[in-house]
Design a protein around this motif. Sequence first.
Motif, PDB file in Angstrom:
ATOM      1  N   GLU A 210     -20.482   1.895  47.731  1.00 13.80           N
ATOM      2  CA  GLU A 210     -20.006   2.964  48.619  1.00 13.80           C
ATOM      3  C   GLU A 210     -20.532   4.318  48.154  1.00 13.80           C
ATOM      4  N   ALA A 211     -20.609   4.519  46.851  1.00 15.34           N
ATOM      5  CA  ALA A 211     -21.147   5.776  46.321  1.00 15.34           C
ATOM      6  C   ALA A 211     -22.609   5.946  46.698  1.00 15.34           C
ATOM      7  N   LEU A 212     -23.360   4.853  46.727  1.00 16.70           N
ATOM      8  CA  LEU A 212     -24.756   4.924  47.147  1.00 16.70           C
ATOM      9  C   LEU A 212     -24.862   5.327  48.618  1.00 16.70           C
ATOM     10  N   VAL A 213     -24.034   4.729  49.458  1.00 16.29           N
ATOM     11  CA  VAL A 213     -24.026   5.070  50.884  1.00 16.29           C
ATOM     12  C   VAL A 213     -23.702   6.554  51.079  1.00 16.29           C
ATOM     13  N   GLU A 214     -22.697   7.037  50.357  1.00 18.16           N
ATOM     14  CA  GLU A 214     -22.296   8.435  50.493  1.00 18.16           C
ATOM     15  C   GLU A 214     -23.372   9.387  49.968  1.00 18.16           C
ATOM     16  N   LEU A 215     -24.067   8.985  48.906  1.00 17.71           N
ATOM     17  CA  LEU A 215     -25.122   9.825  48.349  1.00 17.71           C
ATOM     18  C   LEU A 215     -26.243  10.020  49.364  1.00 17.71           C
ATOM     19  N   PHE A 216     -26.665   8.941  50.001  1.00 17.90           N
ATOM     20  CA  PHE A 216     -27.710   9.058  51.014  1.00 17.90           C
ATOM     21  C   PHE A 216     -27.197   9.804  52.243  1.00 17.90           C
ATOM     22  N   GLY A 217     -25.970   9.526  52.657  1.00 19.44           N
ATOM     23  CA  GLY A 217     -25.410  10.206  53.815  1.00 19.44           C
ATOM     24  C   GLY A 217     -25.283  11.696  53.610  1.00 19.44           C
TER      25      GLY A 217
END
Length: 287
Positions: A210-217
């Motif tokens: 989820e942290a990866l998704v948020e970082l890209f978002g």
Amino acid sequence: MRKSEAEQLIERAYQAWDAEEWLTAAGLLERVLAHFPDEETSGVWWYDAALGHKFLRNWAKAYELGREAAARAPRGEGDPAFWNLGIAATIQRDWVTARQAWEGFGITLPAGEGAIEARLGPACVRLDTGGEREVVWIDRLCPTRGRVMNVPVTAGRRYGEVVVHDGEPTGRRVVDGHEYPVFDELLLFEPSGLPTLTVTVHAAAAADVEALVELFGGQDYGAEPASGFDLLCSCCSAGTQERERNTHAGTQRVSLAAPPEEARRLLEEWAGRQAPARSWKGLAPAG
């Protein structure tokens, strides 16, 4: 043209309509309307002629005839003539007419000029490209346009592209008790320049993915684990909740939408925060 001849042409037009011969039906209606544009039932004929051209994806004619149909429709009462004109005017990029059409239908939009950026909330669109179908989340920019907020798996489709969709939902998605309409795509309105990549990541916990998704978002890029692809939406809380349920620890494939160098930089940043619990490998173009 005599009215008796017009009546015969109208009868033939609706016989063709029932057979889904849209070009014949619209052509016959137009022949009658050239002589009888303002009869009591002319508004219906204008509407159906425009609708026939919409079915044919002849947007210039749908726009031309749709203007006539809307001019004969009651304003502010949800008349579909305004909705179809709004679609055609949007595709023609006539923003003045599009705004007038949506207002005529009864929709209040933010004041402004140029492309409409109203942000009407999340919805879903069924992409249709070369027979491939895929449902994605969009952030609605106006009643008929939306920006794709998933990383599509369909070849040639991209995160961030803007699509035009039809007005009548053909399905629904229910997330956490909230219902979201599913519309059919009419056309790709604006392509996205972001390439689609894939990468294999290892994460110790679902929160790491989820942290990866948020970082890209946070950089206006896309990142989605394959496990929950068609339910994810970064433009609404429902998508976040659904994504959390579909992400998991361990090794999995993630689809990315970002320039390769940016993707590499963000992956390194993500992994570096909790290495060695987080790692990645195999960044490559999708396909």
